[in-house]
Design a protein around this motif. Structure first.
Motif, PDB file in Angstrom:
ATOM      1  N   ARG A  33       7.953   8.689  -6.314  1.00  0.00           N
ATOM      2  CA  ARG A  33       8.591   9.702  -7.138  1.00  0.00           C
ATOM      3  C   ARG A  33       9.300  10.606  -6.417  1.00  0.00           C
ATOM      4  N   TYR A  34      10.172   9.775  -5.566  1.00  0.00           N
ATOM      5  CA  TYR A  34      11.198  10.144  -4.218  1.00  0.00           C
ATOM      6  C   TYR A  34      12.378   9.577  -5.340  1.00  0.00           C
ATOM      7  N   PHE A  35      12.390   8.742  -5.339  1.00  0.00           N
ATOM      8  CA  PHE A  35      13.206   7.580  -6.166  1.00  0.00           C
ATOM      9  C   PHE A  35      14.042   7.658  -7.114  1.00  0.00           C
ATOM     10  N   GLY A  36      12.633   8.323  -8.121  1.00  0.00           N
ATOM     11  CA  GLY A  36      12.339   8.315  -9.435  1.00  0.00           C
ATOM     12  C   GLY A  36      12.029   6.986  -9.847  1.00  0.00           C
ATOM     13  N   SER A  37      10.941   5.911  -9.730  1.00  0.00           N
ATOM     14  CA  SER A  37      11.945   4.637 -10.256  1.00  0.00           C
ATOM     15  C   SER A  37      10.616   4.533 -11.071  1.00  0.00           C
ATOM     16  N   THR A  38       9.672   4.875 -11.174  1.00  0.00           N
ATOM     17  CA  THR A  38       8.414   4.283 -11.936  1.00  0.00           C
ATOM     18  C   THR A  38       8.636   3.563 -13.119  1.00  0.00           C
ATOM     19  N   PRO A  39       7.431   2.667 -13.428  1.00  0.00           N
ATOM     20  CA  PRO A  39       6.157   3.026 -11.949  1.00  0.00           C
ATOM     21  C   PRO A  39       6.968   1.712 -10.901  1.00  0.00           C
ATOM     22  N   TRP A  40       7.516   1.227 -10.994  1.00  0.00           N
ATOM     23  CA  TRP A  40       7.702  -0.234 -10.960  1.00  0.00           C
ATOM     24  C   TRP A  40       7.355  -0.168  -8.777  1.00  0.00           C
ATOM     25  N   LEU A  41       7.665   0.315  -8.043  1.00  0.00           N
ATOM     26  CA  LEU A  41       7.091  -0.043  -6.702  1.00  0.00           C
ATOM     27  C   LEU A  41       6.220   0.707  -6.280  1.00  0.00           C
ATOM     28  N   LEU A  42       5.009   1.638  -7.500  1.00  0.00           N
ATOM     29  CA  LEU A  42       3.803   1.442  -7.580  1.00  0.00           C
ATOM     30  C   LEU A  42       3.373   0.024  -7.661  1.00  0.00           C
ATOM     31  N   VAL A  43       3.385  -0.585  -8.610  1.00  0.00           N
ATOM     32  CA  VAL A  43       2.906  -2.024  -8.759  1.00  0.00           C
ATOM     33  C   VAL A  43       3.248  -3.021  -8.106  1.00  0.00           C
ATOM     34  N   LEU A  44       4.905  -2.236  -7.754  1.00  0.00           N
ATOM     35  CA  LEU A  44       5.099  -3.891  -5.856  1.00  0.00           C
ATOM     36  C   LEU A  44       4.079  -3.209  -5.215  1.00  0.00           C
ATOM     37  N   PHE A  45       4.164  -2.523  -4.274  1.00  0.00           N
ATOM     38  CA  PHE A  45       2.758  -1.746  -3.711  1.00  0.00           C
ATOM     39  C   PHE A  45       1.303  -2.010  -3.490  1.00  0.00           C
ATOM     40  N   LEU A  46       1.090  -1.583  -5.173  1.00  0.00           N
ATOM     41  CA  LEU A  46      -0.407  -1.880  -5.415  1.00  0.00           C
ATOM     42  C   LEU A  46      -0.951  -3.499  -4.805  1.00  0.00           C
ATOM     43  N   VAL A  47       0.175  -4.349  -5.781  1.00  0.00           N
ATOM     44  CA  VAL A  47       0.029  -5.805  -5.457  1.00  0.00           C
ATOM     45  C   VAL A  47      -0.036  -6.443  -3.629  1.00  0.00           C
ATOM     46  N   LEU A  48       1.074  -5.413  -3.089  1.00  0.00           N
ATOM     47  CA  LEU A  48       1.190  -5.854  -1.736  1.00  0.00           C
ATOM     48  C   LEU A  48      -0.361  -5.169  -0.866  1.00  0.00           C
ATOM     49  N   GLY A  49      -0.485  -4.296  -1.483  1.00  0.00           N
ATOM     50  CA  GLY A  49      -1.416  -3.439  -0.301  1.00  0.00           C
ATOM     51  C   GLY A  49      -3.197  -4.524  -0.937  1.00  0.00           C
ATOM     52  N   PHE A  50      -3.036  -4.806  -1.531  1.00  0.00           N
ATOM     53  CA  PHE A  50      -4.144  -5.855  -2.413  1.00  0.00           C
ATOM     54  C   PHE A  50      -4.233  -7.065  -1.007  1.00  0.00           C
ATOM     55  N   THR A  51      -2.969  -7.246  -1.423  1.00  0.00           N
ATOM     56  CA  THR A  51      -2.718  -8.380  -0.634  1.00  0.00           C
ATOM     57  C   THR A  51      -2.986  -8.109   1.065  1.00  0.00           C
ATOM     58  N   ALA A  52      -2.318  -7.322   1.128  1.00  0.00           N
ATOM     59  CA  ALA A  52      -2.566  -6.822   2.800  1.00  0.00           C
ATOM     60  C   ALA A  52      -4.334  -7.120   2.913  1.00  0.00           C
ATOM     61  N   GLY A  53      -4.859  -6.005   2.063  1.00  0.00           N
ATOM     62  CA  GLY A  53      -6.477  -5.865   1.735  1.00  0.00           C
ATOM     63  C   GLY A  53      -7.325  -7.562   1.790  1.00  0.00           C
ATOM     64  N   MET A  54      -6.537  -7.930   1.742  1.00  0.00           N
ATOM     65  CA  MET A  54      -7.027  -9.593   1.010  1.00  0.00           C
ATOM     66  C   MET A  54      -7.016  -9.709   2.551  1.00  0.00           C
ATOM     67  N   LEU A  55      -5.968 -10.010   3.154  1.00  0.00           N
ATOM     68  CA  LEU A  55      -5.296 -10.320   4.915  1.00  0.00           C
ATOM     69  C   LEU A  55      -6.685 -10.791   5.568  1.00  0.00           C
TER      70      LEU A  55
END
Lengths: 134, 237
Positions: free
Chosen positions: A80-102
């Motif tokens: 929302r801040y950078f107006g780059s929908t939806p790429w950062l959402l996708v990236l951070f979902l994956v990162l968040g999933f990985t971090a949760g898995m970790l």
């Protein structure tokens, strides 16, 4: 209980055969009663253990859910801040999933490290007890 | 649900911020008074052969002290008061919530989040105080090839940042879910009429489980605090 010690029974003391049989019968009775009491007590212990296991399972589940939702939230906000929908959402979902898995793997490894000595000790202790009874 | 509602008991406003004394605050004060009163009273005699209450107090001390020593090591005993305070506070709050008509402070996410955020800030501060900027090495695991760093570092960072969230959600969700479940099943007792004995039995059994959960969650919170402290004090994964 059935294996007798008649081979060296005479050297043991001045207990007559009948007495020894009576003692054995008594020991067997006490043993079976102990078993009964143990069986009655077991479910109670089991429910507490199940509570603990439930807590641990919940702990791991939460770890994963929080990882994904935190990643999603951060990605969405940045998008929302950078107006780059939806790429950062996708990236951070994956990162968040990985971090949760970790985190899940780390806490699971910790649980295993805690449980392993207990598991290794448990069966040997029980069979030791039985040997002493005989 | 009624048991989770916040009521203002005394309206207080400081510089436009609503700082009213609520039923939640009342139970927090009550809990802290209980803890302080109990330990003051129990340790009053300081006898060599402990009385019953002193034994309980010493048991609490030993329990938390062993937890800190096991997870952080002797260096962590410096932070023992912090862990002990957290443990007793959460335990008493959880147990107070088990009394009918009382209020469960820990069933509100903002309370548990405040506690978890406190842990997060304190642990991070300790880490930076002890290791300086070297504490940032926590996010750079050893033996990882350099080209993987742009991937690994954000993951480690996120996994560090979600700690307070998972810590608070866990405690809040457990308390909230347990109390809601009890309420729902207790509701079935009346509506099912003669067959109400089944949910009644379940409710009785579940109340027992709730006491286990109340203790367990306080324990988990304290253990995780110790594990995070271990990262900050000893700096290895």
């Amino acid at each position: 209980m059935s294996d007798s010690d008649e081979d060296h029974g005479s050297g043991r003391g001045e207990i007559s055969r009948e007495d020894r049989e009576a003692l054995k019968a008594r020991a067997a009775r006490i043993g079976s009663r102990l078993e009964q009491v143990k069986a009655r007590r077991a479910p109670q212990l089991d429910s507490a253990a199940r509570g603990a296991a439930f807590g641990q399972a919940f702990k791991i589940a939460i770890e994963l859910v929080v990882g994904v939702s935190f990643g999603g939230l951060v990605g969405w906000t940045l998008d929302r801040y950078f107006g780059s929908t939806p790429w950062l959402l996708v990236l951070f979902l994956v990162l968040g999933f990985t971090a949760g898995m970790l985190n899940v793997v780390r806490s699971a490894r910790r649980m295993q490290a805690e449980a392993e000595p207990l598991q290794r000790a448990a069966p040997s202790v029980e069979s030791d007890d039985e040997d002493e009874d005989r | 649900m009624h048991q989770f509602e916040i009521n203002r008991l005394a309206e207080i406003e400081i510089f436009g911020i609503d700082a009213s004394f609520t039923n939640s605050s009342l139970f927090m004060v009550l809990g802290v008074a209980l803890i302080t009163g109990f330990f003051a009273l129990a340790m009053n005699g300081r006898s060599l052969v402990p009385t019953r209450m002193q034994s309980v107090a010493e048991l609490c001390y030993e329990f938390v002290a062993n937890m800190v020593r096991e997870n952080v090591g002797q260096a962590g005993m410096k932070y023992f008061p912090f862990v002990f305070t957290l443990f007793t506070y959460i335990l008493v709050m959880n147990l107070l919530g088990m009394i009918p008509y009382s209020f469960t402070v820990t069933s509100h996410i903002i309370v548990t989040f405040a506690l978890a955020a406190l842990v997060f800030v304190v642990v991070t501060a300790i880490g930076f105080a002890r290791h300086g900027l070297g504490y940032l090495k926590l996010f750079v695991p050893e033996g990882v090839p350099i080209w993987l760093m742009p991937l690994i570092v954000p993951i480690e960072l996120i996994s560090y940042l979600i700690r307070p969230i998972s810590l608070s959600v866990r405690l809040f969700a457990n308390m909230m879910a347990g109390h809601t479940m009890l309420k729902v099943f207790a509701g079935f007792v009346v509506s099912l009429g003669i067959f109400g004995f089944a949910p009644l039995l379940f409710t009785v059994a579940f109340t027992g489980l709730e006491f286990v959960v109340a203790f367990l969650q306080a324990f988990i919170f304290a253990v995780l605090t110790c594990i995070y402290l271990n990262d900050a004090v000893n700096m290895h994964h």
